[in-house]
Design a protein around this motif. Structure first.
Motif, PDB file in Angstrom:
ATOM      1  N   VAL A  29       7.994   4.335   0.088  1.00  0.00           N
ATOM      2  CA  VAL A  29       6.963   5.373   0.205  1.00  0.00           C
ATOM      3  C   VAL A  29       7.461   6.572  -0.928  1.00  0.00           C
TER       4      VAL A  29
ATOM      5  N   THR B 263       7.518  -1.336   1.858  1.00  0.00           N
ATOM      6  CA  THR B 263       7.508  -0.600   3.393  1.00  0.00           C
ATOM      7  C   THR B 263       6.206  -0.455   3.732  1.00  0.00           C
ATOM      8  N   ARG B 264       6.099  -0.594   5.182  1.00  0.00           N
ATOM      9  CA  ARG B 264       4.851  -0.035   5.829  1.00  0.00           C
ATOM     10  C   ARG B 264       4.442   1.093   5.205  1.00  0.00           C
TER      11      ARG B 264
ATOM     12  N   GLN C  98       4.144  -6.318   2.590  1.00  0.00           N
ATOM     13  CA  GLN C  98       5.026  -5.387   3.459  1.00  0.00           C
ATOM     14  C   GLN C  98       6.105  -6.326   4.180  1.00  0.00           C
ATOM     15  N   VAL C  99       7.180  -5.828   4.085  1.00  0.00           N
ATOM     16  CA  VAL C  99       8.337  -6.572   4.768  1.00  0.00           C
ATOM     17  C   VAL C  99       8.915  -5.957   6.067  1.00  0.00           C
TER      18      VAL C  99
ATOM     19  N   GLN D  32       9.144  -5.979  10.552  1.00  0.00           N
ATOM     20  CA  GLN D  32       8.832  -6.268  12.047  1.00  0.00           C
ATOM     21  C   GLN D  32       7.193  -6.851  12.020  1.00  0.00           C
ATOM     22  N   THR D  33       6.439  -5.915  11.434  1.00  0.00           N
ATOM     23  CA  THR D  33       5.197  -6.286  11.317  1.00  0.00           C
ATOM     24  C   THR D  33       4.687  -6.963  10.011  1.00  0.00           C
TER      25      THR D  33
ATOM     26  N   SER E 134      14.316   4.015   3.339  1.00  0.00           N
ATOM     27  CA  SER E 134      15.256   4.703   4.245  1.00  0.00           C
ATOM     28  C   SER E 134      16.128   3.721   5.082  1.00  0.00           C
TER      29      SER E 134
ATOM     30  N   GLN F 188      12.610  -0.904  11.929  1.00  0.00           N
ATOM     31  CA  GLN F 188      11.424  -1.929  11.699  1.00  0.00           C
ATOM     32  C   GLN F 188      11.168  -2.484  10.384  1.00  0.00           C
ATOM     33  N   HIS F 189      11.940  -2.059   9.285  1.00  0.00           N
ATOM     34  CA  HIS F 189      11.897  -2.540   7.926  1.00  0.00           C
ATOM     35  C   HIS F 189      13.233  -3.334   7.918  1.00  0.00           C
TER      36      HIS F 189
ATOM     37  N   ASN G 221      18.691   4.952  -3.595  1.00  0.00           N
ATOM     38  CA  ASN G 221      18.448   6.071  -2.928  1.00  0.00           C
ATOM     39  C   ASN G 221      18.736   7.424  -3.396  1.00  0.00           C
TER      40      ASN G 221
ATOM     41  N   ASP H 133      18.123   9.447  -8.520  1.00  0.00           N
ATOM     42  CA  ASP H 133      16.686   9.356  -8.456  1.00  0.00           C
ATOM     43  C   ASP H 133      16.088   8.097  -9.151  1.00  0.00           C
ATOM     44  N   LEU H 134      15.450   7.453  -8.372  1.00  0.00           N
ATOM     45  CA  LEU H 134      14.921   6.230  -8.707  1.00  0.00           C
ATOM     46  C   LEU H 134      13.976   6.130 -10.066  1.00  0.00           C
TER      47      LEU H 134
END
Ligand SMILES: Cc1cc2nc3c(=O)[nH]c(=O)nc-3n(C[C@H](O)[C@H](O)[C@H](O)COP(=O)(O)OP(=O)(O)OC[C@H]3O[C@@H](n4cnc5c(N)ncnc54)[C@H](O)[C@@H]3O)c2cc1C
Length: 309
Positions: free
Chosen positions: A195, A220-221, A234-235, A237-238, A253, A257-258, A272, A290-291
């Motif tokens: 994000v 990420t979600r 999306q990578v 758990q879900t 981060s 779940q990721h 990061n 900084d990305l």
């Protein structure tokens, strides 16, 4: 103890997941590979090259999970194991087959310990469960990314099976997302963005780097929910489970779940600004900063090194 593997294919191409499933179950018995669908001659020819395949069976099918499971049920009699990858198609079809045969399926297998013992992840990948399946027949889905691909060089015979099933479900239309990047679930390199990218426009930095490296794109979600990336990137758990040789996680981060989706990644590079982020601690290599400064520098260095995709 013979094995029926159902091939995964899309747009006339055999999915790399099929070779991995064939390798995963190679110790369970002689393998017949079933190719379902219309106009699958080229797919069957590719499938016949996989080492360990005794015979390729080609059968027309209604192209719906309901119809396909009826076709598979017809073949089930002759086999001790009915197996497909735990991708979206296998997850839809095989539980239906298991229900028709009144069998408990064993799903998402990451290791085959023997004819009746399998390991599968539970609690979003935070624990591994060993399952003993003492049923006379076994319906299994395999997490393809956990296994190496079977070698090629075989020339198994191809048999076309006449078959006509009447299914209640009918395929009306398919809506697809067009993409020229590799399939996330089987890609060797994945570049994932979080994000922190801040907008769909800025997420294109991730896409640029991925294209340069011939990598698949993950997200990420939080990035998907914010509308920066499509749902099928999306990578976690879900989302999708990935197992690349290299995962480059940018502005991510490392929420549990990721992490559930990247446990099979062999090397992780984290970019990061926070040196305390969980993914930074887990990474093999971390670039702290900084990305928006680091990615352009990376792209310039790749250009200088003559990497062109
Ligand atoms: C039931 C459930 C299921 C879920 N399933 C999933 C799932 O499948 N996949 C998934 O990913 N999440 C999933 N989540 C969400 C998950 O809990 C996290 O919210 C999400 O993964 C966080 O995404 P993120 O890392 O992009 O964002 P954040 O956690 O906000 O992290 C952003 C990171 O970017 C860094 N950063 C910020 N600015 C910069 C910069 N300029 N340069 C470099 N770094 C920067 C920050 O230091 C931070 O580490 C699920 C949550 C629930 C409750």
């Amino acid at each position: 103890m013979s094995v029926l593997v159902i091939a995964d294919h899309d747009l006339g191409v055999l999915s790399p997941a099929t070779a991995r499933v064939v390798h995963a179950v190679s110790e369970l018995g002689p393998i017949d590979l079933l190719v379902l669908g219309h106009g699958t001659t080229d797919i069957a020819t590719e499938a016949a090259k996989l080492a360990g395949v005794t015979k390729v069976l080609v059968a027309d099918s209604p192209n719906t999970a309901d119809g396909d499971s009826l076709v598979i049920e017809r073949f089930a009699n002759g086999y001790s194991y009915i197996v497909q990858s735990a991708g979206s198609v296998g997850k839809d079809r095989l539980p239906r087959v298991a229900a028709k045969l009144d069998i408990m399926p064993v799903t998402d297998i990451v290791e085959v310990l023997g004819p009746t013992r399998f390991i599968r992840p539970i609690y979003a990948g935070n624990a591994l469960q060993t399952v003993t399946d003492n049923q006379a027949k076994h319906v299994l889905t395999i997490r393809a990314s956990a296994f190496r691909a079977a070698a090629t060089g075989n020339n198994a015979p191809i048999e076309t099976i006449e078959n006509a099933v009447v299914s209640a479900a009918k395929l009306i239309a398919q809506h697809r997302t067009e993409s020229d990047t590799p399939d996330l679930a089987t890609a060797q390199i994945v570049v994932g963005g979080g994000v922190a990218l801040g907008s769909a426009n800025k997420f294109q930095l991730i896409e640029q780097l991925a294209k340069k490296l011939g990598a698949a794109i993950g997200a990420t979600r939080a990035a998907v929910d914010a509308g920066y990336a499509p749902n099928d990137w999306q990578v976690g758990q879900t989302g999708k489970i990935i197992a690349p040789d290299l995962y480059i996680a940018i502005g991510i981060s490392g929420a549990l779940q990721h992490l559930a989706g990247i446990q099979g990644a062999k090397k992780i590079v984290a970019i990061n600004s926070d040196s305390e982020a969980p993914l930074v601690k887990l990474a093999d290599v971390a670039l702290i900063g900084d990305l928006f400064e680091i990615i352009p520098q990376l792209l310039t260095e790749l250009d200088k090194a003559g990497v062109k995709r």
